[in-house]
Motif scaffolding. Structure first.
Motif, PDB file in Angstrom:
ATOM      1  N   CYS A  40      44.623  96.205  63.547  1.00 16.78           N
ATOM      2  CA  CYS A  40      45.612  95.175  63.885  1.00 16.78           C
ATOM      3  C   CYS A  40      46.893  95.462  63.107  1.00 16.78           C
ATOM      4  N   TRP A  44      50.161  90.501  61.332  1.00 17.55           N
ATOM      5  CA  TRP A  44      49.119  89.536  61.726  1.00 17.55           C
ATOM      6  C   TRP A  44      48.327  89.080  60.507  1.00 17.55           C
ATOM      7  N   LEU A  59      39.247  88.432  64.628  1.00 17.38           N
ATOM      8  CA  LEU A  59      39.509  88.776  63.232  1.00 17.38           C
ATOM      9  C   LEU A  59      38.311  88.439  62.376  1.00 17.38           C
TER      10      LEU A  59
END
Length: 270
Positions: A40, A44, A59
């Motif tokens: 990612c 983020w 996540l």
């Protein structure tokens, strides 16, 4: 300028973020390195750690795998989502939302609006757009649609709906056909009963209510209130009176067959 925090982060989100930061720092990882490992962006990770954005399920799963947490991050994420949903629901409505999953029977008198359990997604969105801030509409819609899953269970609860004719005729044109079709489809289900109270009926109860029955406990009644300020009634004498009132109102309703014909007529007049 300091980044803005995610609206009303729950205690579980606080724990999630603290654990994420602690694990990352203990492993000597920068946000860039952890982001590269997880696939990612470091932006983020930063937004999650500073509460600009809530953690996602993906996540949580990635962190569990990377740090070998055995699902701990996912469990924190689930608890956060549950808390966030409760926070979206008005306090006066929460007793009903909490009682619904345990109910084996609903007896609903709806004089003003299609009940949330039976609203189509399009109708529910229109209701929320008229009452809520734009940034809350999709979240509230998701909560409402999730509530409706209890009617799709293999052994759904019994549901008896009394609805005034005016509620159907007052539906906005853009949602009327879909909402009426949803109600018509329910006539084929053995656990559901819908009866329309015709305009000519001498029924003058302005407020809606519903009696919830369960296999385990005593009946309770939820009385609707404006702006989510309803109340749950548990006193057995008052519950009994409202149960009798429901049956009195039912005696003024059309038969199921005539109700189905009327709903179809209203739908076809769109």
């Amino acid at each position: 300028m300091a980044p803005s925090r995610d609206a009303a982060p729950s205690a579980y989100q606080e724990v999630f973020v603290n654990e994420l930061r602690a694990r990352r720092e203990a492993s000597g990882l920068s946000r860039n390195k952890l982001a590269a490992a997880l696939g990612c962006t470091p932006q983020w990770i930063a937004k999650v750690e500073t509460f600009e954005k809530p953690p996602s399920e993906g996540l949580a799963d990635d962190l569990d795998t990377y740090f070998q947490m055995g699902g701990a991050f996912h469990r924190m994420w689930e608890k956060h989502m549950e808390a966030r949903k409760r926070g979206l629901i008005p306090s006066g409505f929460r007793p009903l939302a909490e009682a619904e999953p345990e109910a084996s029977q609903f007896s609903i008198f709806a004089p003003l609006l299609i009940p949330g359990l039976l609203q189509t997604e399009e109708h529910a969105r229109m209701v929320f757009e008229a009452e809520q801030r734009a940034d809350k509409v999709e979240q509230l819609l998701a909560v409402r649609m999730e509530r409706q899953t209890l009617l799709a269970k293999p052994d759904p609860p019994l549901l008896f709906l009394l609805i005034r004719e005016a509620v159907l005729r007052d539906l906005h044109r853009e949602v009327r056909e879909g909402q009426c079709k949803r109600l018509l489809d329910m006539f084929a289900e053995p656990n559901f009963s819908i009866q329309v109270i015709p305009a000519r009926a001498r029924v003058f109860q302005g407020g809606g209510f519903q009696v919830l029955s369960s296999h385990e406990g005593a009946d309770v009644v939820y009385v609707d209130g404006a702006g989510g300020n309803g109340q749950m009634i548990t006193d057995h004498v008052r519950v009994r009176r409202l149960t009798v009132l429901f049956n009195k109102i039912r005696s003024a309703a059309l038969s199921a067959e005539d109700s189905e014909d009327l709903i179809r007529t209203i739908m076809e007049s769109t």
